[in-house]
Design an enzyme around this catalytic site. Structure first.
Site, PDB file in Angstrom:
ATOM      1  N   TRP A 241      42.087 -16.590  -0.702  1.00  0.00           N
ATOM      2  CA  TRP A 241      43.147 -16.486  -1.706  1.00  0.00           C
ATOM      3  C   TRP A 241      44.398 -17.279  -1.328  1.00  0.00           C
ATOM      4  O   TRP A 241      45.448 -17.074  -1.902  1.00  0.00           O
ATOM      5  CB  TRP A 241      43.530 -15.013  -1.910  1.00  0.00           C
ATOM      6  CG  TRP A 241      42.540 -14.245  -2.725  1.00  0.00           C
ATOM      7  CD1 TRP A 241      42.596 -14.033  -4.071  1.00  0.00           C
ATOM      8  CD2 TRP A 241      41.352 -13.578  -2.283  1.00  0.00           C
ATOM      9  NE1 TRP A 241      41.515 -13.293  -4.494  1.00  0.00           N
ATOM     10  CE2 TRP A 241      40.734 -12.995  -3.413  1.00  0.00           C
ATOM     11  CE3 TRP A 241      40.728 -13.422  -1.048  1.00  0.00           C
ATOM     12  CZ2 TRP A 241      39.556 -12.265  -3.352  1.00  0.00           C
ATOM     13  CZ3 TRP A 241      39.555 -12.694  -0.982  1.00  0.00           C
ATOM     14  CH2 TRP A 241      38.972 -12.132  -2.118  1.00  0.00           C
ATOM     15  N   CYS A 277      37.924 -12.812  -7.317  1.00  0.00           N
ATOM     16  CA  CYS A 277      37.307 -11.642  -7.970  1.00  0.00           C
ATOM     17  C   CYS A 277      36.340 -11.982  -9.103  1.00  0.00           C
ATOM     18  O   CYS A 277      35.261 -11.406  -9.185  1.00  0.00           O
ATOM     19  CB  CYS A 277      38.368 -10.661  -8.444  1.00  0.00           C
ATOM     20  SG  CYS A 277      39.338 -11.256  -9.845  1.00  0.00           S
ATOM     21  N   HIS A 335      42.174  -8.329 -12.404  1.00  0.00           N
ATOM     22  CA  HIS A 335      41.114  -8.165 -11.413  1.00  0.00           C
ATOM     23  C   HIS A 335      39.817  -7.921 -12.178  1.00  0.00           C
ATOM     24  O   HIS A 335      39.808  -7.219 -13.189  1.00  0.00           O
ATOM     25  CB  HIS A 335      41.430  -6.993 -10.488  1.00  0.00           C
ATOM     26  CG  HIS A 335      40.362  -6.765  -9.453  1.00  0.00           C
ATOM     27  ND1 HIS A 335      39.893  -7.781  -8.645  1.00  0.00           N
ATOM     28  CD2 HIS A 335      39.651  -5.663  -9.123  1.00  0.00           C
ATOM     29  CE1 HIS A 335      38.946  -7.296  -7.849  1.00  0.00           C
ATOM     30  NE2 HIS A 335      38.785  -6.021  -8.123  1.00  0.00           N
ATOM     31  N   ASP A 358      32.280  -2.950  -7.945  1.00  0.00           N
ATOM     32  CA  ASP A 358      33.248  -4.014  -7.625  1.00  0.00           C
ATOM     33  C   ASP A 358      32.826  -4.739  -6.351  1.00  0.00           C
ATOM     34  O   ASP A 358      32.978  -4.216  -5.252  1.00  0.00           O
ATOM     35  CB  ASP A 358      34.641  -3.402  -7.459  1.00  0.00           C
ATOM     36  CG  ASP A 358      35.721  -4.477  -7.357  1.00  0.00           C
ATOM     37  OD1 ASP A 358      35.369  -5.652  -7.145  1.00  0.00           O
ATOM     38  OD2 ASP A 358      36.910  -4.140  -7.481  1.00  0.00           O
ATOM     39  N   TYR A 516      46.982 -15.295  -9.007  1.00  0.00           N
ATOM     40  CA  TYR A 516      46.575 -14.183  -9.873  1.00  0.00           C
ATOM     41  C   TYR A 516      46.574 -12.849  -9.136  1.00  0.00           C
ATOM     42  O   TYR A 516      46.645 -11.792  -9.738  1.00  0.00           O
ATOM     43  CB  TYR A 516      45.197 -14.478 -10.495  1.00  0.00           C
ATOM     44  CG  TYR A 516      44.032 -14.009  -9.652  1.00  0.00           C
ATOM     45  CD1 TYR A 516      43.450 -12.770  -9.873  1.00  0.00           C
ATOM     46  CD2 TYR A 516      43.524 -14.794  -8.611  1.00  0.00           C
ATOM     47  CE1 TYR A 516      42.391 -12.334  -9.095  1.00  0.00           C
ATOM     48  CE2 TYR A 516      42.474 -14.365  -7.834  1.00  0.00           C
ATOM     49  CZ  TYR A 516      41.905 -13.125  -8.077  1.00  0.00           C
ATOM     50  OH  TYR A 516      40.870 -12.679  -7.307  1.00  0.00           O
TER      51      TYR A 516
END
Length: 687
Positions: A241, A277, A335, A358, A516
């Protein structure tokens, strides 16, 4: 005495079975069928035909490294007309000369995976055995006895069979749809999905036990959630990220799961760099749909990452409103995770249906990075003792945010921030249409309703139950015209004074680029007013100009800018915070399809994009893929710079393999326009 019955060959009836079992794309060279539903095969004998009075036929199926009857990974069953519920069966459909047509059926709870099918023939004292072949067994959402049964044919088509879709990004106020090629029936993908199950640590520790549990979609969903990330194992994707993706592929550049899964297999199960994600969720969706579990990708806007399960995200800010210290607990702009449809016999009734899973590695669950499946209904009810990982998912959609402002003397003041609500606009693609469906109501009761308060009480969400005081002064960030990439634009702090008093305030307005997941970049605009007077019952709009030259070099691929306003009323020592995430719209990719859209006819896609900037774009590349239209991803580079206002245009050859409705998905990248997506629906007719 009858002569021995000798098998000449076995026809696995690939075409008929592929059609009946909705596996036609997978049944090109092998048999793939769904459990709980009969499949056909024809035995051709040499010399003489089968006679029921003298010949006895017994079948056996085995799967996994240590097949056993007790584990459900091995079965022997005779040719018989008796139908036995919940067991493997074989019966005669038809007999013509030396050809015997049969139908076999696997129980609706059988483990999925690769099976070997054998036949034992005995006539009197003579006996012989033959391996008839191999087949792959999948979950069956068409079979009412299967744990993944869905009763709507339209939903089965969307959530099991559809190979393309959309993933929602952007911000809650500007939702952006990104086309994605799931490609679960593309060449080699089923084998890769089975390989994924076979390198999972539970299989490596005890393969026989792992295979026996593959009949349970709850177990398979949890394994897939773990194996899509590589944090504890040989999983598929490496998450990153920090905007430094030079030694891999930027997460924004992917347009489908097929390329990622093929790279993982071709690299010998080495992780593929990089995922975020929506990439984790999309790859999990491909794997689960391929195995037959109905699955969809969902996006939650203003998603909380709550590490200590106190349902509270606390931001500590300096006197200018800038966040200080540890940033591990964050509000993500959006997300993504997946939902899969299944029963939950391990839980109380009412918790069947959509389960949240997830695969993004965030927190450990039972010692590994996976999350779910947890019933979406349990999240709505605030029932946090429900397996698996209910507290984490509940916080993602319900956590409260508290902002603390530290003054020069070190004292902390709670600020009011009405602009940030966690868990908004929870989105997924509509069934059968290219539209967004809002599914927030599946996760949350209406705000302020008695049911919502009851769910918060059950979840012990004390902060949400406290009464919020009414503020006399309100502020929100407003935007003017639509904001496009490369433009200069204004945003406004809109302030309302609902009191009877004249107020003097300090206003700090600041814009910064943002990823994000909430990580802030450099400033790209500020406006500080030290003496802002607010008359009683008045409204004011204060502008902040944001210039392309200021955000050009620090904008991330998310195209997001966070605008923050901090209003300080010194006399009353009160702080009011307002924030808004602004999404900069990319130019449109235009796609024309040239040629006759028929199966196996060559087509050409003409793909173009106009440079919206005043300066040249360099390193321009188009990437194109689409299940049923291309066998693999195609990349075309433009060798020269594309000047401001000019068009970048390429042509790509297509070869449509399958009749039906397909999507061509395109990504454009360059030095200044990081990633632009586009798609075109293409309907292919018979040859």
């Amino acid at each position: 005495m009858a002569e021995e019955l000798v098998l000449e060959r076995c026809d696995l009836e690939l075409e008929a079975n592929g059609c009946d079992h909705h596996t036609a794309d997978l049944c090109q060279q092998r048999l793939v069928v769904r459990r709980g539903q009969p499949f056909r095969l024809t035995l051709h004998f040499e010399g003489r035909s089968y006679e029921a009075s003298v010949d006895s036929l017994t079948f056996s199926v085995v799967t996994g490294p240590a097949p056993s009857k007790e584990a459900g990974t091995k079965a022997r069953f005779p040719l018989s007309d008796a139908v036995e519920e919940g067991a493997w069966t074989a019966s005669v459909v038809d007999q013509q000369d030396n050809a015997l047509s049969l139908q076999l059926s696997a129980p609706a709870h059988a483990p999925i995976g690769l099976y070997r099918l054998s036949l034992e023939v005995s006539t009197g004292y003579q006996g012989s055995s033959f391996v008839l072949g191999h087949f792959t067994l999948l979950f069956n959402s068409w079979c009412p006895a299967d744990a993944v049964y869905l009763d709507s044919d339209e939903e089965r088509r969307e959530y099991v069979l559809t190979q393309q879709g959309f993933i929602y990004q952007g911000s809650a106020k500007f939702i952006q749809s990104i086309p994605w090629n799931f490609g679960q029936f593309e060449d080699g993908i089923l084998d890769i999905c089975l390989m994924l199950l076979d390198v999972n640590p539970k299989f490596l520790k005890n393969g026989g036990r792992d295979c026996s549990r593959r009949g349970n979609p709850v177990y398979v969903g949890r394994v897939v959630s773990r194996m899509v990330n590589c944090n504890d194992d040989q999983g598929v994707l490496y998450g990153r990220w920090d905007n430094n993706y030079r030694d891999g592929v930027s997460p924004m550049f992917w347009i489908g799961s097929v390329d990622i899964l093929r790279r993982w297999k071709n690299y010998g199960c080495q992780n593929v760099k990089y995922g975020q994600c929506w990439v984790f969720a999309a790859v999990a969706c491909t794997v689960l749909r391929c195995l037959g579990i109905p699955t969809r990708v969902v996006t939650n806007y203003n998603s909380a990452h709550d590490q200590n399960s106190n349902l509270l995200i606390e931001y500590f800010r300096n006197e200018f409103g800038e966040i200080q210290g540890n940033k591990s607990e964050m509000i993500w702009n959006f997300h993504c995770w997946v939902e899969s449809w299944m029963t939950r016999p391990d839980l109380q009734p009412g918790y069947e249906g959509w389960q949240a899973i997830d695969p993004t590695p965030q927190e450990k669950s039972e010692g590994t990075y996976c999350c779910g499946p947890v019933p979406v209904r349990a999240i709505k009810e605030g029932d946090l003792n429900t397996k698996y990982d209910a507290p984490f998912v509940f916080a993602e959609v319900n956590a409260d945010v508290v902002d603390w402002i530290q003054q020069k003397d070190g004292s902390m003041h709670k600020s009011i921030n009405r602009s940030l609500v966690v868990g908004l606009k929870i989105s997924t693609k509509s069934v059968g249409r290219d539209e967004r469906e809002d599914i927030t109501h599946n996760y949350k009761y209406p705000e302020g309703s008695p049911e919502e308060r009851e769910a918060f009480r059950r979840a012990n969400h004390l902060n949400k139950l406290a009464n919020k005081e009414e503020a006399g002064v309100a502020m929100r960030i407003r935007v003017g015209q639509s904001m496009t990439m490369g433009s200069d634009f204004d945003v406004f702090a809109h302030i309302t004074n609902n009191t009877t008093e004249d107020l003097t305030c300090r206003l700090l307005l600041c814009a910064r680029t943002v990823s994000y997941n909430g990580i802030l970049g450099p400033e790209c605009g500020t406006n500080n007013l030290l003496d802002l007077s607010l008359e009683p019952y008045s409204e004011k709009s204060i502008p902040l100009r944001i210039l392309y030259e200021k955000y050009r070099d620090c904008l991330t691929e998310s195209n997001l800018i966070k605008v923050r306003g901090l209003l300080v009323e010194q006399a009353a020592n009160s702080y009011l915070l307002a924030e808004r995430d602004i999404y900069l719209e990319n130019p449109e990719i235009k796609i024309r399809v040239l040629g006759e859209p028929k199966q196996n006819r060559k087509l050409v896609a003409e793909v173009s994009l106009r440079n919206p900037l005043t300066m040249a774009l360099e390193g321009c590349t188009f990437t194109v893929e689409g299940a049923g239209l291309t066998e693999e991803q195609k990349t075309v580079e433009i060798p020269h710079p594309v000047e401001g206002g000019q068009e970048a245009k390429v042509r790509v050859d297509l070869l449509p393999l399958h009749v039906g409705r397909h999507k061509l998905v395109v990504n454009f990248q360059s030095d200044k326009l990081k990633s632009v997506k586009g798609f075109r629906n293409v309907i292919i007719g018979p040859p």
